[in-house]
Design a protein around this motif. Structure first.
Motif, PDB file in Angstrom:
ATOM      1  N   HIS A  44       0.782  -1.241   0.000  1.00 51.94           N
ATOM      2  CA  HIS A  44       0.000   0.000   0.000  1.00 51.94           C
ATOM      3  C   HIS A  44       0.815   1.293   0.000  1.00 51.94           C
ATOM      4  O   HIS A  44       0.231   2.381  -0.022  1.00 51.94           O
ATOM      5  CB  HIS A  44      -0.945   0.017   1.211  1.00 51.94           C
ATOM      6  N   ASP A  81       2.541   2.727  -2.291  1.00 48.38           N
ATOM      7  CA  ASP A  81       2.275   3.537  -3.479  1.00 48.38           C
ATOM      8  C   ASP A  81       0.968   4.320  -3.324  1.00 48.38           C
ATOM      9  O   ASP A  81       0.882   5.491  -3.704  1.00 48.38           O
ATOM     10  CB  ASP A  81       2.204   2.670  -4.733  1.00 48.38           C
ATOM     11  N   GLU A  82      -0.043   3.681  -2.740  1.00 45.40           N
ATOM     12  CA  GLU A  82      -1.329   4.356  -2.514  1.00 45.40           C
ATOM     13  C   GLU A  82      -1.189   5.501  -1.516  1.00 45.40           C
ATOM     14  O   GLU A  82      -1.785   6.565  -1.696  1.00 45.40           O
ATOM     15  CB  GLU A  82      -2.368   3.351  -1.998  1.00 45.40           C
ATOM     16  N   VAL A  83      -0.413   5.273  -0.490  1.00 45.24           N
ATOM     17  CA  VAL A  83      -0.178   6.326   0.511  1.00 45.24           C
ATOM     18  C   VAL A  83       0.534   7.504  -0.143  1.00 45.24           C
ATOM     19  O   VAL A  83       0.155   8.664   0.054  1.00 45.24           O
ATOM     20  CB  VAL A  83       0.630   5.788   1.714  1.00 45.24           C
ATOM     21  N   GLU A  84       1.544   7.205  -0.938  1.00 48.79           N
ATOM     22  CA  GLU A  84       2.285   8.267  -1.619  1.00 48.79           C
ATOM     23  C   GLU A  84       1.372   9.047  -2.572  1.00 48.79           C
ATOM     24  O   GLU A  84       1.428  10.275  -2.626  1.00 48.79           O
ATOM     25  CB  GLU A  84       3.482   7.692  -2.377  1.00 48.79           C
ATOM     26  N   GLN A  85       0.520   8.349  -3.295  1.00 45.35           N
ATOM     27  CA  GLN A  85      -0.422   8.998  -4.205  1.00 45.35           C
ATOM     28  C   GLN A  85      -1.394   9.894  -3.427  1.00 45.35           C
ATOM     29  O   GLN A  85      -1.683  11.018  -3.841  1.00 45.35           O
ATOM     30  CB  GLN A  85      -1.200   7.976  -5.030  1.00 45.35           C
ATOM     31  N   ALA A  86      -1.883   9.418  -2.300  1.00 44.59           N
ATOM     32  CA  ALA A  86      -2.791  10.216  -1.470  1.00 44.59           C
ATOM     33  C   ALA A  86      -2.094  11.480  -0.981  1.00 44.59           C
ATOM     34  O   ALA A  86      -2.696  12.565  -0.946  1.00 44.59           O
ATOM     35  CB  ALA A  86      -3.293   9.391  -0.287  1.00 44.59           C
ATOM     36  N   GLU A  92      -1.872  13.961  -3.916  1.00 41.02           N
ATOM     37  CA  GLU A  92      -3.185  14.569  -4.147  1.00 41.02           C
ATOM     38  C   GLU A  92      -3.534  15.570  -3.054  1.00 41.02           C
ATOM     39  O   GLU A  92      -4.044  16.650  -3.347  1.00 41.02           O
ATOM     40  CB  GLU A  92      -4.265  13.487  -4.243  1.00 41.02           C
TER      41      GLU A  92
END
Length: 107
Positions: free
Chosen positions: A93, A95-100, A103
């Motif tokens: 996860h 990558d998802e944290v970094e994307q959040a 954003e």
């Protein structure tokens, strides 16, 4: 549940226990280098608390100069499945944290 969270997830507890679990017995300076951003004062405080909680063992060698080593206790080792789960979650996860974060910061 709160005492468990306080013990295991207090700031610096997880990195200290992980380093001792992963790399074995270490001297203070070795542990400080592995963790990186922790101050000597805070590392000393956390190690004392972890020793008090039974998660870390401290061995003092009466030499000149004196030597102290720290290692994770059996009780601390029993947290290994928890660390494995956290590492697995992180790998899946991050990558998802970094994307959040990207954003959020873009707002």
């Amino acid at each position: 549940m709160s005492p468990v969270v306080d013990i295991v997830f207090s700031r610096w507890t997880t990195p200290i226990l992980w380093a001792l679990h992963e790399y074995g017995r270490q001297r203070f300076v070795e542990l400080e280098r592995r963790i990186g951003t922790i101050t000597p004062k805070v590392l000393t405080q956390r190690l004392r608390q972890l020793e008090r909680d039974g998660l870390v063992l401290r061995t003092y060698y009466s030499e000149v100069p004196p030597r102290v080593e720290y290692e994770i206790s059996e009780l601390g080792r029993s947290l290994a499945p928890l660390f494995a789960t956290l590492a697995e979650w992180s790998a899946g996860h991050l990558d998802e944290v970094e994307q959040a974060r990207v954003e959020y910061d873009a707002k």
